[in-house]
Design a protein around this motif. Sequence first.
Motif, mmCIF file in Angstrom:
data_model
loop_
_atom_site.group_PDB
_atom_site.id
_atom_site.type_symbol
_atom_site.label_atom_id
_atom_site.label_comp_id
_atom_site.label_asym_id
_atom_site.label_seq_id
_atom_site.Cartn_x
_atom_site.Cartn_y
_atom_site.Cartn_z
ATOM 1 N N LEU A 70 0.830 -1.215 0.000
ATOM 2 C CA LEU A 70 0.000 0.000 0.000
ATOM 3 C C LEU A 70 0.860 1.259 0.000
ATOM 4 O O LEU A 70 0.646 2.174 -0.812
ATOM 5 C CB LEU A 70 -0.903 0.019 1.234
ATOM 6 C CG LEU A 70 -2.248 -0.691 1.163
ATOM 7 C CD1 LEU A 70 -2.921 -0.660 2.538
ATOM 8 C CD2 LEU A 70 -3.155 -0.047 0.129
ATOM 9 N N LYS A 124 -7.420 -0.652 3.809
ATOM 10 C CA LYS A 124 -6.542 0.200 2.991
ATOM 11 C C LYS A 124 -6.386 1.591 3.606
ATOM 12 O O LYS A 124 -6.514 2.612 2.940
ATOM 13 C CB LYS A 124 -7.079 0.299 1.556
ATOM 14 C CG LYS A 124 -7.091 -1.052 0.847
ATOM 15 C CD LYS A 124 -7.496 -0.932 -0.602
ATOM 16 C CE LYS A 124 -7.415 -2.306 -1.284
ATOM 17 N NZ LYS A 124 -7.806 -2.242 -2.698
ATOM 18 N N SER A 144 -8.263 7.161 4.032
ATOM 19 C CA SER A 144 -7.605 5.983 3.467
ATOM 20 C C SER A 144 -6.227 6.378 2.950
ATOM 21 O O SER A 144 -5.907 7.569 2.823
ATOM 22 C CB SER A 144 -8.439 5.407 2.326
ATOM 23 O OG SER A 144 -8.472 6.319 1.235
#
Length: 365
Positions: free
Chosen positions: A49, A302, A352
């Motif tokens: 990520l 996320k 996020s």
Amino acid sequence: MSTSRRSVPLLKTLITQRTHRRTVTYMPRPGDGAPRPVTLIPGDGIGPLVTNAVEQVMEAMHAPVYFEKYEVHGEMKCVPQEVIDSIKKNKVCLKGGLKTPMGGGVSSLNMQLRKELDLYASLVNCCNLPGLPTRHENVDIVVIRENTEGEYSGLEHEVVPGVVESLKVITKFCSERIAKYAFEYAYLNNRKKVTAVHKANIMKLADGLFLESCREVATKYPSIKYNEIIVDNCCMQLVSKPEQFDVMVTPNLYGNLVANTAAGIAGGTGVMPGGNVGADHAVFEQGASAGNVGKEKIVEQKKANPVALLLSSAMMLRHLQFPSFADRLETAVKRVILEGMDRTKDLGGDSSTQEVVDAVIAKLD
């Protein structure tokens, strides 16, 4: 007064402003502008990520780097040779966290990388960020940790059933090398003080050798103040009066503890950049090891904080001699934190990873 006369002062002002903007900030050598290859290891947990966040920002700012991506995971027995070869070729690597299994005889891939590439210095910059409230103000600590020996030497064995012996190795060569790096860093970055962290009152030979090496190097830098502190007192002083510290130089294990403590004081591990450097290679990653893999829930939602790795990539750009790109990236990240509209949960928000990335890209000048 005629319109033409009124426009003369305005014209002079515009000329002055344009001239001011054209100041030379960096004089490149021929070929410095060529894009540089960087080995990219997304890693485990939140690693993919946050490394993807860096890729997006680098593309948006047209940074002169391109990534060679390799899949490496903590449960592997060793780092693939092609990855080692890539880092040796490119000289620079950006990586997410690699999970180290607890026990079981599986060695840490992070340690394998450090030893294989001789990344002898770990550097973590723990400082307050404008707009991010913390218990202490005016914190600006650089923790420089010896990265290749000490308790991390990996020399353990079972003497008899139920008795395990673990060796702590300290050498004069490595101690002098890390001390020189710390004082050189302080000198080149206009820092005023270097503090050596130790436990020489108990480990008189091992930590005594480390201190002896630091003292010898300190005599060569008379303009920089040098002092020493026992590691347990250091932890107490960190949480009570962290602003007293400047550059800290430590053996391996103490440095890990001190860096994570300082990171927590200055705003959390999610915003602290860092890197591991040697004579020939450098690997940049989240500065504090705590939380660099993250929890499964954060990965599923996320909502990992990309700030630490974004700031680490700015350090990487400066290392590659692209200072203007590094400044743009750091400024954009700090503006996002200052405004406080896009923050992940660890910083008091609910954004996020992608929302933070979009906000940083929007702030790029």
